[in-house]
Design a protein around this motif. Structure first.
Motif, PDB file in Angstrom:
ATOM      1  N   ARG A   1      42.814  47.304  40.758  1.00  7.03           N
ATOM      2  CA  ARG A   1      43.683  46.743  41.802  1.00  7.03           C
ATOM      3  C   ARG A   1      43.473  45.238  41.947  1.00  7.03           C
ATOM      4  O   ARG A   1      44.436  44.483  42.104  1.00  7.03           O
ATOM      5  CB  ARG A   1      43.410  47.436  43.156  1.00  7.03           C
ATOM      6  CG  ARG A   1      44.053  48.797  43.292  1.00  7.03           C
ATOM      7  CD  ARG A   1      44.081  49.232  44.754  1.00  7.03           C
ATOM      8  NE  ARG A   1      42.749  49.279  45.322  1.00  7.03           N
ATOM      9  CZ  ARG A   1      41.975  50.345  45.308  1.00  7.03           C
ATOM     10  NH1 ARG A   1      42.396  51.464  44.724  1.00  7.03           N
ATOM     11  NH2 ARG A   1      40.767  50.319  45.849  1.00  7.03           N
ATOM     12  N   PHE A   2      42.218  44.825  41.890  1.00  6.43           N
ATOM     13  CA  PHE A   2      41.928  43.398  42.017  1.00  6.43           C
ATOM     14  C   PHE A   2      42.564  42.619  40.870  1.00  6.43           C
ATOM     15  O   PHE A   2      43.176  41.558  41.087  1.00  6.43           O
ATOM     16  CB  PHE A   2      40.414  43.162  42.032  1.00  6.43           C
ATOM     17  CG  PHE A   2      40.034  41.721  42.221  1.00  6.43           C
ATOM     18  CD1 PHE A   2      39.850  41.202  43.491  1.00  6.43           C
ATOM     19  CD2 PHE A   2      39.870  40.870  41.126  1.00  6.43           C
ATOM     20  CE1 PHE A   2      39.512  39.863  43.676  1.00  6.43           C
ATOM     21  CE2 PHE A   2      39.529  39.535  41.299  1.00  6.43           C
ATOM     22  CZ  PHE A   2      39.353  39.033  42.580  1.00  6.43           C
ATOM     23  N   GLU A   3      42.414  43.121  39.641  1.00  6.79           N
ATOM     24  CA  GLU A   3      42.972  42.429  38.488  1.00  6.79           C
ATOM     25  C   GLU A   3      44.499  42.398  38.550  1.00  6.79           C
ATOM     26  O   GLU A   3      45.126  41.395  38.187  1.00  6.79           O
ATOM     27  CB  GLU A   3      42.515  43.115  37.189  1.00  6.79           C
ATOM     28  CG  GLU A   3      41.034  42.952  36.896  1.00  6.79           C
ATOM     29  CD  GLU A   3      40.633  41.500  36.698  1.00  6.79           C
ATOM     30  OE1 GLU A   3      41.437  40.732  36.138  1.00  6.79           O
ATOM     31  OE2 GLU A   3      39.517  41.131  37.107  1.00  6.79           O
ATOM     32  N   TRP A   4      45.113  43.486  39.020  1.00  4.95           N
ATOM     33  CA  TRP A   4      46.574  43.532  39.131  1.00  4.95           C
ATOM     34  C   TRP A   4      47.070  42.505  40.159  1.00  4.95           C
ATOM     35  O   TRP A   4      48.027  41.775  39.912  1.00  4.95           O
ATOM     36  CB  TRP A   4      47.014  44.933  39.546  1.00  4.95           C
ATOM     37  CG  TRP A   4      48.506  45.059  39.679  1.00  4.95           C
ATOM     38  CD1 TRP A   4      49.420  45.307  38.690  1.00  4.95           C
ATOM     39  CD2 TRP A   4      49.261  44.929  40.889  1.00  4.95           C
ATOM     40  NE1 TRP A   4      50.694  45.340  39.203  1.00  4.95           N
ATOM     41  CE2 TRP A   4      50.634  45.111  40.543  1.00  4.95           C
ATOM     42  CE3 TRP A   4      48.914  44.687  42.211  1.00  4.95           C
ATOM     43  CZ2 TRP A   4      51.643  45.038  41.505  1.00  4.95           C
ATOM     44  CZ3 TRP A   4      49.928  44.622  43.158  1.00  4.95           C
ATOM     45  CH2 TRP A   4      51.268  44.795  42.809  1.00  4.95           C
ATOM     46  N   LYS A   5      46.378  42.449  41.314  1.00  4.82           N
ATOM     47  CA  LYS A   5      46.766  41.486  42.348  1.00  4.82           C
ATOM     48  C   LYS A   5      46.586  40.055  41.860  1.00  4.82           C
ATOM     49  O   LYS A   5      47.386  39.168  42.166  1.00  4.82           O
ATOM     50  CB  LYS A   5      45.942  41.722  43.616  1.00  4.82           C
ATOM     51  CG  LYS A   5      46.298  42.993  44.363  1.00  4.82           C
ATOM     52  CD  LYS A   5      45.433  43.164  45.598  1.00  4.82           C
ATOM     53  CE  LYS A   5      45.783  44.447  46.348  1.00  4.82           C
ATOM     54  NZ  LYS A   5      44.910  44.627  47.539  1.00  4.82           N
ATOM     55  N   LYS A   6      45.512  39.831  41.093  1.00  7.74           N
ATOM     56  CA  LYS A   6      45.251  38.496  40.569  1.00  7.74           C
ATOM     57  C   LYS A   6      46.359  38.068  39.611  1.00  7.74           C
ATOM     58  O   LYS A   6      46.864  36.939  39.676  1.00  7.74           O
ATOM     59  CB  LYS A   6      43.898  38.490  39.852  1.00  7.74           C
ATOM     60  CG  LYS A   6      43.501  37.139  39.278  1.00  7.74           C
ATOM     61  CD  LYS A   6      42.155  37.239  38.584  1.00  7.74           C
ATOM     62  CE  LYS A   6      41.785  35.911  37.925  1.00  7.74           C
ATOM     63  NZ  LYS A   6      40.487  36.017  37.209  1.00  7.74           N
ATOM     64  N   LYS A   7      46.755  38.973  38.729  1.00  2.13           N
ATOM     65  CA  LYS A   7      47.824  38.649  37.777  1.00  2.13           C
ATOM     66  C   LYS A   7      49.147  38.435  38.499  1.00  2.13           C
ATOM     67  O   LYS A   7      49.931  37.548  38.133  1.00  2.13           O
ATOM     68  CB  LYS A   7      47.959  39.772  36.742  1.00  2.13           C
ATOM     69  CG  LYS A   7      46.802  39.830  35.756  1.00  2.13           C
ATOM     70  CD  LYS A   7      46.992  40.943  34.750  1.00  2.13           C
ATOM     71  CE  LYS A   7      45.835  40.983  33.756  1.00  2.13           C
ATOM     72  NZ  LYS A   7      45.993  42.080  32.765  1.00  2.13           N
ATOM     73  N   ALA A   8      49.396  39.252  39.528  1.00  2.00           N
ATOM     74  CA  ALA A   8      50.633  39.111  40.291  1.00  2.00           C
ATOM     75  C   ALA A   8      50.671  37.769  41.007  1.00  2.00           C
ATOM     76  O   ALA A   8      51.701  37.095  41.048  1.00  2.00           O
ATOM     77  CB  ALA A   8      50.750  40.253  41.295  1.00  2.00           C
ATOM     78  N   ALA A   9      49.538  37.362  41.576  1.00  3.68           N
ATOM     79  CA  ALA A   9      49.465  36.080  42.285  1.00  3.68           C
ATOM     80  C   ALA A   9      49.640  34.914  41.320  1.00  3.68           C
ATOM     81  O   ALA A   9      50.295  33.920  41.631  1.00  3.68           O
ATOM     82  CB  ALA A   9      48.130  35.967  43.010  1.00  3.68           C
ATOM     83  N   ASP A  10      49.055  35.040  40.114  1.00  2.00           N
ATOM     84  CA  ASP A  10      49.186  33.973  39.120  1.00  2.00           C
ATOM     85  C   ASP A  10      50.615  33.826  38.627  1.00  2.00           C
ATOM     86  O   ASP A  10      51.044  32.740  38.216  1.00  2.00           O
ATOM     87  CB  ASP A  10      48.273  34.249  37.919  1.00  2.00           C
ATOM     88  CG  ASP A  10      46.801  34.102  38.271  1.00  2.00           C
ATOM     89  OD1 ASP A  10      46.506  33.485  39.313  1.00  2.00           O
ATOM     90  OD2 ASP A  10      45.957  34.621  37.516  1.00  2.00           O
ATOM     91  N   ALA A  11      51.368  34.945  38.690  1.00  4.35           N
ATOM     92  CA  ALA A  11      52.742  34.926  38.191  1.00  4.35           C
ATOM     93  C   ALA A  11      53.720  34.334  39.191  1.00  4.35           C
ATOM     94  O   ALA A  11      54.811  33.902  38.831  1.00  4.35           O
ATOM     95  CB  ALA A  11      53.181  36.339  37.816  1.00  4.35           C
TER      96      ALA A  11
END
Length: 246
Positions: free
Chosen positions: A222-232
């Protein structure tokens, strides 16, 4: 001729400095201590080069010897001690118990490095390395035990969460194996890498999966998914703005 699989059995392991008891299942007579110790690093949160194993009348267990060589029987008790030099035992015990005040006096901070007979003879650069190493070991142990406040104290005072043991493992690896979700979230928030492999190719995520720690695994995903979403998000906004201008 019928070949039977090797018989497996369980033994106990006691960490002398904390008096904690750990269970070791799936042991075999031909298991060497050298092969066991990497597993003990994950089970106990004690780095490989800190481990000193004994059995029965406190006879040292050579790395190349097997359970059979040492007559370790089902249900037996192996003792793990921390190598005594440089106050390592007190460092591990304080970190395992979350005793932050004690840690502060055991050389985990540059501003207040504490002292041991060994540290008194170090020059400025070597002393800095000594402090960094002790802080990373304390973070490793505290994260394994779920001592969030202690782990945060260490991180705020410069502990390197990317520091690795001889086996290539970080504090996140052992927190994941132990299912310490609060510490996992803390380490990730400071920049820990969930998919950074150890020397056996295992990441914190894969170790959580192998250990049956599904919640730990999900927390990292979940953390990695949120991080990628925020970076996008910034690139999406830029593309939308560019399209509007055109």
């Amino acid at each position: 001729m019928v070949f039977l699989p090797p018989r497996t059995f369980s033994v106990q392991l006691r960490l002398a400095e904390t008096n904690e008891i750990f269970s070791l299942p799936q042991c075999q007579n031909d298991l060497t201590l050298k092969k066991l110790k990497p597993h003990l690093e994950l089970l106990t949160g004690v780095p490989l080069n800190f481990q000193w194993l004994q059995y029965l009348d406190e006879v040292d267990l050579p790395d190349d010897s097997t359970f059979k060589d040492n007559e370790i029987v089902p249900g037996g008790m192996i003792t793990m001690r921390i190598w005594r030099q440089d106050g390592r035992g007190r460092l591990v015990a304080a970190a395992a118990k979350g005793e932050t005040v004690k840690l502060a006096h055991l050389g985990v901070m540059e501003d207040f490095a504490g002292t041991t007979p060994y540290a008194e003879f170090l020059g400025p650069e070597r002393r800095k390395e000594w402090v960094a190493h002790r802080a990373s070991v304390a973070l490793f142990v505290a994260s394994h035990r779920g001592c969030v406040r202690t782990a945060e104290f260490l991180l705020r005072n410069g502990a390197d969460l990317h520091s690795k043991t001889l086996l290539g493992r970080t504090a996140l690896h052992v927190a994941a194996v132990a299912g310490q979700r609060a510490c996992i979230e803390l380490l990730l928030s400071y920049g820990a890498q969930a998919f950074d492999p150890d020397h056996e190719g295992q990441t914190a995520v894969s170790l959580a999966r192998l250990s049956g720690q599904k919640q730990s695994e999900h927390t990292m995903f979940r953390f990695e998914w949120k991080k990628k979403a925020a970076d996008a998000v910034p690139s999406t906004i830029f593309e939308s703005s560019l399209a509007a201008d055109i």
